[in-house]
Design an enzyme around this catalytic site. Structure first.
Site, short mmCIF file in Angstrom:
data_model
loop_
_atom_site.label_atom_id
_atom_site.label_comp_id
_atom_site.label_asym_id
_atom_site.label_seq_id
_atom_site.Cartn_x
_atom_site.Cartn_y
_atom_site.Cartn_z
N ASP A 141 42.58 32.48 50.54
CA ASP A 141 43.03 31.11 50.31
C ASP A 141 42.92 30.22 51.55
O ASP A 141 43.23 29.03 51.48
CB ASP A 141 44.48 31.11 49.81
CG ASP A 141 44.58 31.41 48.32
OD1 ASP A 141 43.53 31.41 47.64
OD2 ASP A 141 45.70 31.63 47.84
N ARG B 11 38.61 36.97 37.76
CA ARG B 11 40.04 37.26 37.90
C ARG B 11 40.66 37.75 36.58
O ARG B 11 41.56 37.14 36.03
CB ARG B 11 40.79 36.03 38.42
CG ARG B 11 40.30 35.57 39.77
CD ARG B 11 41.33 34.80 40.52
NE ARG B 11 41.49 33.45 40.00
CZ ARG B 11 42.31 32.55 40.55
NH1 ARG B 11 43.03 32.86 41.60
NH2 ARG B 11 42.41 31.35 40.05
N PRO B 12 40.16 38.84 36.02
CA PRO B 12 40.66 39.31 34.74
C PRO B 12 42.09 39.79 34.83
O PRO B 12 42.59 40.10 35.90
CB PRO B 12 39.71 40.47 34.40
CG PRO B 12 39.26 40.97 35.73
CD PRO B 12 39.16 39.75 36.61
N VAL B 13 42.76 39.85 33.66
CA VAL B 13 44.17 40.27 33.63
C VAL B 13 44.29 41.73 33.21
O VAL B 13 45.38 42.19 32.90
CB VAL B 13 44.99 39.37 32.68
CG1 VAL B 13 44.95 37.93 33.16
CG2 VAL B 13 44.49 39.48 31.25
N ASP B 14 43.20 42.47 33.20
CA ASP B 14 43.25 43.84 32.68
C ASP B 14 44.19 44.73 33.50
O ASP B 14 44.83 45.63 32.94
CB ASP B 14 41.84 44.45 32.63
CG ASP B 14 41.17 44.54 33.99
OD1 ASP B 14 41.16 43.51 34.69
OD2 ASP B 14 40.67 45.61 34.34
N LEU B 15 44.31 44.49 34.81
CA LEU B 15 45.21 45.32 35.60
C LEU B 15 46.67 45.07 35.24
O LEU B 15 47.49 45.99 35.27
CB LEU B 15 44.99 45.10 37.09
CG LEU B 15 43.64 45.57 37.65
CD1 LEU B 15 43.63 45.44 39.17
CD2 LEU B 15 43.35 47.01 37.25
N CYS C 202 42.00 27.73 38.39
CA CYS C 202 40.79 27.38 39.14
C CYS C 202 39.62 28.26 38.72
O CYS C 202 39.77 29.45 38.48
CB CYS C 202 41.03 27.55 40.64
SG CYS C 202 42.10 26.31 41.38
N LYS D 94 54.00 28.08 47.25
CA LYS D 94 53.66 27.88 45.85
C LYS D 94 53.53 29.22 45.12
O LYS D 94 54.13 29.43 44.06
CB LYS D 94 52.34 27.12 45.72
CG LYS D 94 51.81 27.00 44.27
CD LYS D 94 50.46 26.33 44.22
CE LYS D 94 49.31 27.29 44.42
NZ LYS D 94 48.83 27.89 43.16
N ASN D 95 52.75 30.13 45.70
CA ASN D 95 52.50 31.39 45.01
C ASN D 95 53.75 32.25 44.90
O ASN D 95 53.90 33.03 43.96
CB ASN D 95 51.38 32.16 45.73
CG ASN D 95 50.03 31.51 45.54
OD1 ASN D 95 49.82 30.73 44.62
ND2 ASN D 95 49.08 31.82 46.41
N ILE E 238 37.05 38.78 48.16
CA ILE E 238 38.09 38.79 47.13
C ILE E 238 37.58 38.18 45.83
O ILE E 238 37.63 38.81 44.77
CB ILE E 238 39.34 38.03 47.61
CG1 ILE E 238 39.80 38.56 48.97
CG2 ILE E 238 40.46 38.14 46.58
CD1 ILE E 238 40.22 40.01 48.97
N ARG F 180 48.11 20.52 42.92
CA ARG F 180 48.62 21.80 42.42
C ARG F 180 49.21 22.64 43.54
O ARG F 180 50.06 23.50 43.29
CB ARG F 180 47.51 22.59 41.72
CG ARG F 180 47.06 22.02 40.38
CD ARG F 180 46.04 22.93 39.71
NE ARG F 180 46.52 24.30 39.73
CZ ARG F 180 45.80 25.35 40.12
NH1 ARG F 180 44.56 25.19 40.53
NH2 ARG F 180 46.30 26.56 40.10
N ARG G 287 46.81 30.11 36.02
CA ARG G 287 46.73 31.56 35.87
C ARG G 287 48.07 32.26 36.04
O ARG G 287 48.32 33.30 35.44
CB ARG G 287 45.72 32.13 36.86
CG ARG G 287 44.29 31.74 36.59
CD ARG G 287 43.35 32.63 37.36
NE ARG G 287 43.53 34.02 37.00
CZ ARG G 287 42.99 34.61 35.93
NH1 ARG G 287 42.25 33.90 35.11
NH2 ARG G 287 43.20 35.89 35.69
#
Length: 422
Positions: A308, A123-127, A118, A22-23, A330, A400, A94
């Site tokens: 996971d 889990r910010p998107v700043d990176l 989820c 999936k990922n 994590i 999902r 995400r």
């Protein structure tokens, strides 16, 4: 709303085919935005998240055709007519943020809503954004959307991730393929999904070196062409089904399984008293001597123990002999399955990023609720080892990330069925 009914006590015997990851697939699909030629993915998993990404790409003007019962995705982005990834779609998942790098690289501008998914931590998107800024992107956050521009195109640059981020590595890797000059990504993620993406991009004409290591070097090219690429085996689905006979007893062969995808996880299974044998067709798993032993686990980026698989491994530890400590390094909020397992008689004590699990002889079936994707399947696994019936509700999380769970476990002798909701 659907639920899953599991009647515990049956040993499992048989084989389970493992789907494409999936990922990986969710990362490979946005790569179509990098080229005006067709990209075809084989071994695609049949999941709701894949349908969501299909919907998102279609909203941008890409064509996505599902073939062979959903296992082949034929995509084309020759005529994109929209550069806004809308909140109503992006909020569902995400991975939607992964359209940002490709759109920006190919067209010089993109507007992408901040994502959902989820609820397992910030889990910010700043990176993602900082890596794109290192390639010359100009970014502005307005009303929940990232407005990105790269006048004259992206330019090669060097960016060192302050901590390992799979998604940010993927976004930066895709963007760098069309940037002018050389891009160096340091402290990059090393996951198999990253390697799979790099191999697909290389087939499309990208110049990439160092995939699978912590330093990836990309020499930008003027354009990418079409390609056909098989999605790598899903190591998380693989690990999940490896746990099924460990929990329920019996022997299961996971078809398509590869030891290199789950080496750290397999080591912990061996330590717990579970045999993992490589075969010509995959991996064969069974208990060595009855009840498994408690072992300690700490989640880490690949090649360490996957976050996971933490929830599923906790289900195994709930009936192990002794006490185990699971450390989540994590995501800071990934023990939400613990209270639901405790409803089934598990003895779990959670303190911050640590969960202490004292094994019991037998879990007892109960009505439980899925809180996120991996938690949902951990409850199903626990149900296999429980006395009586377990009903897992809110299984839209499950859909999902796992295709046809009832069929795969049922074919091996599990008593499991889906109860259709209204």
């Amino acid at each position: 709303m659907d639920s899953i009914l599991v009647k515990g006590g049956a040993e499992l015997h048989g084989e389970i085919p493992i789907a494409g990851a999936k990922n990986a697939c969710l990362t490979l699909m946005p790569a179509t935005l990098l080229s005006d030629e067709p990209l075809t993915l084989t071994n695609a998993p049949r999941l709701s998240d894949i349908r969501t990404m299909t919907e998102l790409l279609a909203s941008l003007g890409a064509e996505v055709t599902s073939l062979q019962d959903g296992q082949v995705l034929a995509m084309s982005s020759h005529d994109l007519n929209n550069h806004v990834a809308d909140y109503d779609i992006v909020r569902k998942m995400r991975a939607s943020i992964l359209v940002l790098g490709p759109m920006l690289a190919r067209h010089g501008h993109a507007v992408v809503s901040l994502p959902g998914g989820c609820a397992i931590g910030a889990r910010p998107v700043d990176l993602h954004l900082r890596a794109l800024e290192a390639m010359g992107a100009e970014l502005e956050l307005k009303e929940g959307y990232v407005h990105a521009t790269a006048k004259g195109g992206l330019k090669g640059g060097t960016f060192e991730f302050p901590f390992v981020s799979v998604g940010a590595t993927e976004n930066a890797l895709m963007a760098a393929t069309l940037a002018k000059g050389t891009t160096v990504l340091k402290n990059a993620a090393r996951e198999p999904e990253i390697v799979d993406l790099a191999h697909c991009l290389q087939k499309m004409g990208a110049q990439i070196e160092g995939e699978g290591t912590s330093t990836i070097t990309i020499q930008g090219v003027d354009r990418l062409h079409g390609a056909t690429h098989p999605v790598v085996t899903d190591r998380i689905e693989l690990g999940t089904y490896m746990l099924a006979p460990a929990i329920a007893g019996g022997e299961v062969e996971c078809l398509g399984g590869r030891m290199d995808l789950v080496a750290a996880f397999a080591e912990k299974l061996d330590e717990a008293g579970v045999s993992v044998e490589e075969t010509k067709r995959g991996l064969k798993v069974s208990r060595k001597n009855g009840r498994v032993d408690a072992v300690n686990v700490a989640t880490e980026p690949f090649p360490g123990f996957p976050t996971d698989l933490q929830a599923q491994f906790m289900a195994l530890m709930c009936t192990a002999s002794g006490t185990s400590i699971l450390e989540e390094k994590i995501f800071e909020n990934r023990f939400m399955h613990a209270p639901e397992l405790m409803r089934m008689g598990a003895q779990i004590d959670v303190h911050g990023g640590h969960a202490t699990v004292t094994g019991v002889e037998r879990l007892k079936g109960a009505p439980v609720m899925a809180t996120d994707l991996r938690a949902s399947v951990s409850l199903i696994l626990a149900g296999l080892a429980a006395e009586g019936e377990t009903v897992v509700s809110r299984v839209y999380h499950l859909d999902r990330g796992y295709e046809r769970v009832e069929e795969k476990l049922g074919a091996c002798g599990a008593s499991i069925e889906r109860i259709k909701g209204e």
